[in-house]
Write an enzyme that holds these catalytic residues in place. Sequence first.
Site, PDB file in Angstrom:
ATOM      1  N   GLU A   1      -6.458  -8.804   0.208  1.00 61.53           N
ATOM      2  CA  GLU A   1      -6.017  -7.469   0.632  1.00 61.53           C
ATOM      3  C   GLU A   1      -5.573  -6.628  -0.560  1.00 61.53           C
ATOM      4  OE1 GLU A   1      -2.666  -5.267   3.475  1.00 61.53           O
ATOM      5  OE2 GLU A   1      -2.755  -7.461   3.384  1.00 61.53           O
TER       6      GLU A   1
ATOM      7  N   GLY B   1       0.062  -2.021   2.564  1.00 57.66           N
ATOM      8  CA  GLY B   1      -0.234  -3.373   2.099  1.00 57.66           C
ATOM      9  C   GLY B   1       0.838  -3.952   1.202  1.00 57.66           C
ATOM     10  N   GLY B   2       2.059  -3.471   1.336  1.00 56.63           N
ATOM     11  CA  GLY B   2       3.161  -3.893   0.468  1.00 56.63           C
ATOM     12  C   GLY B   2       3.463  -2.818  -0.547  1.00 56.63           C
TER      13      GLY B   2
ATOM     14  N   GLY C   1      -7.283  23.695 -11.241  1.00 60.66           N
ATOM     15  CA  GLY C   1      -6.425  24.865 -11.079  1.00 60.66           C
ATOM     16  C   GLY C   1      -6.218  25.199  -9.610  1.00 60.66           C
ATOM     17  N   GLY C   2      -6.301  26.486  -9.275  1.00 59.83           N
ATOM     18  CA  GLY C   2      -6.084  26.911  -7.894  1.00 59.83           C
ATOM     19  C   GLY C   2      -7.070  26.306  -6.920  1.00 59.83           C
TER      20      GLY C   2
END
Length: 388
Positions: free
Chosen positions: A243, A364-365, A340-341
């Site tokens: 995992e 997952g921790g 940027g924007g």
Amino acid sequence: MNNMYFTEEHNLFRKSLQDFLKKEVVPHIEAWEKAGKIDKSIWKKFGDMGYFGLAYPEAYGGVNLDLFYTVILLEELQKINSGGFAAAVWAHVYLAMTHLNKEGDEALKKQYLEPSITGDKIGCLCISEPFGGSDVAGMRTTAVKKGDHYIINGSKTFITNGVYSDYLIVAVKTSPEKGNKGISIFVLDRDVEGVSATKLDKLGWRASDTGEIAFDNVEVPASQLLGEQDKGFSYIVQHFALERLIMGVNAHARAEFALEYALQYMSERYAFGKSINQFQALRHTLVDAYTDMEMCKAFNYAIAFRLNRGEYVVKEATMSKLKSTKMADDVIYQCLQFLGGYGYMEDYPMARLFRDSRLGPIGGGTSEILREILAKIIIDKKEYKPVT
């Protein structure tokens, strides 16, 4: 470096997968992101292509391929820019199905694993609880044995596929007095009486159904027990390596996608008479980010190689998730800045990438929990061993 791990067959698989995703998934991503729900028909298409059975035995319809086919699947799922869709897939294939394959008996594999590989059934793994989070041993959901059944009461939260899945892999306390030595795991159908789910509204991963699940006197046959009673914590820990490595691979892949997009954008965006990829400050910042990504990718591939050989790599996989998810957050933050924007606009991919990536150091921790686990291994010399 890639030739160390990827053969021509791997590369052909990657190309085929890219074509499949482009045709069958990408056109629907925007709708799924807005609806917060994935069209269930896509699962059958994945099953028909064999993508759910990459790592599973041929006896149940899988193809039993090496772990680098899984790495390819994970990487390409990150590059369609829907962390929610990617999570829904890997939570089914590598969380729920892993427990069925490793702990399920023959009857349960026939009933659940086979249709999971074909895409006829989708599963979820239920561990986290409202009062527990990363504290697996502190779970409060219980299963009390009565004759040939168990009665389950409690709740789970932050469960990917928690609302629309067909079955649930549920961790419970069968012997609460034993602490983490008293946890067991069951598989149960979604439509069993007493199971209810509430969909959660999230910052990111919007295409996936993340749920809080309640169990109210749910009656489960003893035959639905996965493995042995009270061995559940060991099973969970056993699968943490996979995992955590999955989340590490996810992280380096989405960072790579962000960098590739940023590079293309910067070559086409002009300011003060030249493309912005010619400004030294931006060039050097991008190179630093790219270096961090490549180092995490190389580490993750090395750990995948060892895990594929059967080595017990809980320490290294924990490092993978800890470092790679932080790297991805930092890289994507910077890539958004490069735009940027436009980086802040939903019409561009970086805003969603930024939201989706933020779950990496939490799910997952959490990173804080992972650091303590690593401190126990490195400083306290604690040894984690595989289940025998």
